[in-house]
Structures are given as structure tokens and as C-alpha cells.
Design a protein around this motif. Structure first.
Motif, PDB file in Angstrom:
ATOM      1  N   ASN A  60      -7.977  15.438  -7.642  1.00  0.00           N
ATOM      2  CA  ASN A  60      -7.710  16.620  -8.462  1.00  0.00           C
ATOM      3  C   ASN A  60      -7.011  16.278  -9.781  1.00  0.00           C
ATOM      4  O   ASN A  60      -6.771  17.153 -10.601  1.00  0.00           O
ATOM      5  CB  ASN A  60      -6.902  17.659  -7.679  1.00  0.00           C
ATOM      6  N   GLY A  61      -6.654  15.006  -9.976  1.00  0.00           N
ATOM      7  CA  GLY A  61      -6.080  14.558 -11.235  1.00  0.00           C
ATOM      8  C   GLY A  61      -4.595  14.800 -11.400  1.00  0.00           C
ATOM      9  O   GLY A  61      -4.036  14.490 -12.451  1.00  0.00           O
ATOM     10  N   ASN A  62      -3.937  15.331 -10.376  1.00  0.00           N
ATOM     11  CA  ASN A  62      -2.507  15.628 -10.504  1.00  0.00           C
ATOM     12  C   ASN A  62      -1.621  14.404 -10.355  1.00  0.00           C
ATOM     13  O   ASN A  62      -0.498  14.376 -10.852  1.00  0.00           O
ATOM     14  CB  ASN A  62      -2.076  16.675  -9.469  1.00  0.00           C
ATOM     15  N   PHE A  63      -2.102  13.395  -9.623  1.00  0.00           N
ATOM     16  CA  PHE A  63      -1.297  12.205  -9.344  1.00  0.00           C
ATOM     17  C   PHE A  63      -2.094  10.951  -9.642  1.00  0.00           C
ATOM     18  O   PHE A  63      -3.317  10.952  -9.627  1.00  0.00           O
ATOM     19  CB  PHE A  63      -0.841  12.187  -7.878  1.00  0.00           C
ATOM     20  N   THR A  64      -1.364   9.866  -9.897  1.00  0.00           N
ATOM     21  CA  THR A  64      -1.979   8.567 -10.127  1.00  0.00           C
ATOM     22  C   THR A  64      -1.309   7.557  -9.213  1.00  0.00           C
ATOM     23  O   THR A  64      -0.075   7.507  -9.139  1.00  0.00           O
ATOM     24  CB  THR A  64      -1.812   8.127 -11.602  1.00  0.00           C
ATOM     25  N   SER A  65      -2.128   6.785  -8.485  1.00  0.00           N
ATOM     26  CA  SER A  65      -1.568   5.702  -7.678  1.00  0.00           C
ATOM     27  C   SER A  65      -1.573   4.443  -8.533  1.00  0.00           C
ATOM     28  O   SER A  65      -2.497   4.200  -9.310  1.00  0.00           O
ATOM     29  CB  SER A  65      -2.358   5.497  -6.386  1.00  0.00           C
ATOM     30  N   ILE A  66      -0.507   3.682  -8.395  1.00  0.00           N
ATOM     31  CA  ILE A  66      -0.354   2.447  -9.170  1.00  0.00           C
ATOM     32  C   ILE A  66      -0.071   1.317  -8.197  1.00  0.00           C
ATOM     33  O   ILE A  66       0.891   1.386  -7.426  1.00  0.00           O
ATOM     34  CB  ILE A  66       0.797   2.567 -10.187  1.00  0.00           C
ATOM     35  N   SER A  67      -0.925   0.299  -8.205  1.00  0.00           N
ATOM     36  CA  SER A  67      -0.716  -0.907  -7.405  1.00  0.00           C
ATOM     37  C   SER A  67      -0.339  -2.031  -8.358  1.00  0.00           C
ATOM     38  O   SER A  67      -1.004  -2.239  -9.376  1.00  0.00           O
ATOM     39  CB  SER A  67      -1.982  -1.281  -6.644  1.00  0.00           C
ATOM     40  N   VAL A  68       0.721  -2.728  -8.011  1.00  0.00           N
ATOM     41  CA  VAL A  68       1.204  -3.819  -8.861  1.00  0.00           C
ATOM     42  C   VAL A  68       1.316  -5.073  -8.002  1.00  0.00           C
ATOM     43  O   VAL A  68       2.114  -5.125  -7.073  1.00  0.00           O
ATOM     44  CB  VAL A  68       2.586  -3.484  -9.472  1.00  0.00           C
ATOM     45  N   ASN A  69       0.498  -6.067  -8.296  1.00  0.00           N
ATOM     46  CA  ASN A  69       0.550  -7.336  -7.589  1.00  0.00           C
ATOM     47  C   ASN A  69       1.229  -8.339  -8.513  1.00  0.00           C
ATOM     48  O   ASN A  69       0.752  -8.594  -9.616  1.00  0.00           O
ATOM     49  CB  ASN A  69      -0.866  -7.790  -7.227  1.00  0.00           C
ATOM     50  N   VAL A  70       2.359  -8.882  -8.043  1.00  0.00           N
ATOM     51  CA  VAL A  70       3.153  -9.729  -8.926  1.00  0.00           C
ATOM     52  C   VAL A  70       3.903 -10.776  -8.097  1.00  0.00           C
ATOM     53  O   VAL A  70       4.256 -10.532  -6.950  1.00  0.00           O
ATOM     54  CB  VAL A  70       4.144  -8.862  -9.756  1.00  0.00           C
ATOM     55  N   THR A  71       4.119 -11.941  -8.678  1.00  0.00           N
ATOM     56  CA  THR A  71       4.908 -12.976  -8.019  1.00  0.00           C
ATOM     57  C   THR A  71       6.382 -12.688  -8.260  1.00  0.00           C
ATOM     58  O   THR A  71       6.824 -12.549  -9.408  1.00  0.00           O
ATOM     59  CB  THR A  71       4.534 -14.371  -8.553  1.00  0.00           C
ATOM     60  N   MET A  72       7.124 -12.602  -7.168  1.00  0.00           N
ATOM     61  CA  MET A  72       8.560 -12.345  -7.239  1.00  0.00           C
ATOM     62  C   MET A  72       9.294 -13.579  -6.721  1.00  0.00           C
ATOM     63  O   MET A  72       8.790 -14.306  -5.873  1.00  0.00           O
ATOM     64  CB  MET A  72       8.924 -11.113  -6.414  1.00  0.00           C
ATOM     65  N   ASN A  73      10.513 -13.791  -7.223  1.00  0.00           N
ATOM     66  CA  ASN A  73      11.267 -14.997  -6.883  1.00  0.00           C
ATOM     67  C   ASN A  73      12.137 -14.868  -5.642  1.00  0.00           C
ATOM     68  O   ASN A  73      12.561 -15.874  -5.084  1.00  0.00           O
ATOM     69  CB  ASN A  73      12.135 -15.425  -8.070  1.00  0.00           C
ATOM     70  N   SER A  74      12.429 -13.628  -5.223  1.00  0.00           N
ATOM     71  CA  SER A  74      13.300 -13.435  -4.066  1.00  0.00           C
ATOM     72  C   SER A  74      13.157 -12.013  -3.547  1.00  0.00           C
ATOM     73  O   SER A  74      12.665 -11.133  -4.250  1.00  0.00           O
ATOM     74  CB  SER A  74      14.768 -13.674  -4.447  1.00  0.00           C
ATOM     75  N   SER A  75      13.627 -11.818  -2.321  1.00  0.00           N
ATOM     76  CA  SER A  75      13.614 -10.471  -1.755  1.00  0.00           C
ATOM     77  C   SER A  75      14.523  -9.556  -2.570  1.00  0.00           C
ATOM     78  O   SER A  75      14.213  -8.375  -2.764  1.00  0.00           O
ATOM     79  CB  SER A  75      14.059 -10.501  -0.295  1.00  0.00           C
ATOM     80  N   GLN A  76      15.613 -10.079  -3.098  1.00  0.00           N
ATOM     81  CA  GLN A  76      16.512  -9.253  -3.904  1.00  0.00           C
ATOM     82  C   GLN A  76      15.834  -8.814  -5.191  1.00  0.00           C
ATOM     83  O   GLN A  76      16.019  -7.681  -5.642  1.00  0.00           O
ATOM     84  CB  GLN A  76      17.814  -9.998  -4.212  1.00  0.00           C
ATOM     85  N   GLN A  77      14.992  -9.669  -5.777  1.00  0.00           N
ATOM     86  CA  GLN A  77      14.268  -9.293  -6.985  1.00  0.00           C
ATOM     87  C   GLN A  77      13.288  -8.158  -6.677  1.00  0.00           C
ATOM     88  O   GLN A  77      13.125  -7.246  -7.482  1.00  0.00           O
ATOM     89  CB  GLN A  77      13.540 -10.504  -7.578  1.00  0.00           C
TER      90      GLN A  77
END
Length: 94
Positions: A60-77
Motif C-alpha cells: 500500500n506504499g505506507n511503509f518501506t522495509s530496509i535491509s542493511v548488510n554490513v561488516t561490523m567489528n563487534s557485538s557492541q558496534q
């Protein structure tokens, strides 16, 4: 941060550390209202990180899903990034 949220992030950090050797690829998934400014805010949070970002608008165009695949250095990051984007109005982290 309320107690329930704090406990969630503590558990998430433990799970991430138990299942990953850092640095590691991490897939973030968010839903935001379909507002170009809000989408741009999420994308900006991962700018200069080599992230692969995919957006899909709801039927319906009201929402957008965003997937971000990225290398992270730690769980805290990973957690810090969740906290950073949590300030975007209407965002839902999956």
C-alpha cells in the motif's frame, strides 16, 4: 533506556558473541514510514561503512522495509548502531 530494553540488548550482545567471530557480516532489518527523509536517515547511519542497502516499499506504499548488510567489528558496534537509528521517528527494528 528502560530496564526491558536494556535487558534485550544484554541478551542480544551475548547471543551475537556466542554465534559470531568478529568482525562479521550482520544483517539489519528495519521498517520505517515511507518518507524519503526517514529512509535517508537510516541510509546515512551506515554511510562510509561499505553497507549493501536494499529498500522495498509495502504493497500500500505506507511503509518501506530496509535491509542493511554490513561488516561490523563487534557485538557492541551492532548494538550501538541499533541505538543510533532508534532515534528515527517511527522506525521498527526487526
Amino acid at each position: 533506556m528502560d530496564k526491558k530494553t536494556e535487558e534485550f540488548y544484554i541478551r542480544l550482545k551475548e547471543e551475537l558473541d556466542n554465534s559470531n567471530a568478529w568482525p562479521a557480516e550482520y544483517l539489519y532489518k528495519f521498517i520505517v514510514p515511507s518518507d524519503s527523509h526517514k529512509i535517508a536517515q537510516v541510509e546515512a547511519a551506515f554511510n562510509q561503512m561499505g553497507a549493501v542497502i536494499k529498500t522495498t516499499q509495502s504493497k500500500n506504499g505506507n511503509f518501506t522495509s530496509i535491509s542493511v548488510n554490513v561488516t561490523m567489528n563487534s557485538s557492541q558496534q551492532v548494538i550501538d548502531k541499533y541505538l543510533e537509528v532508534s532515534t528515527i521517528e517511527g522506525i521498527i527494528s526487526l
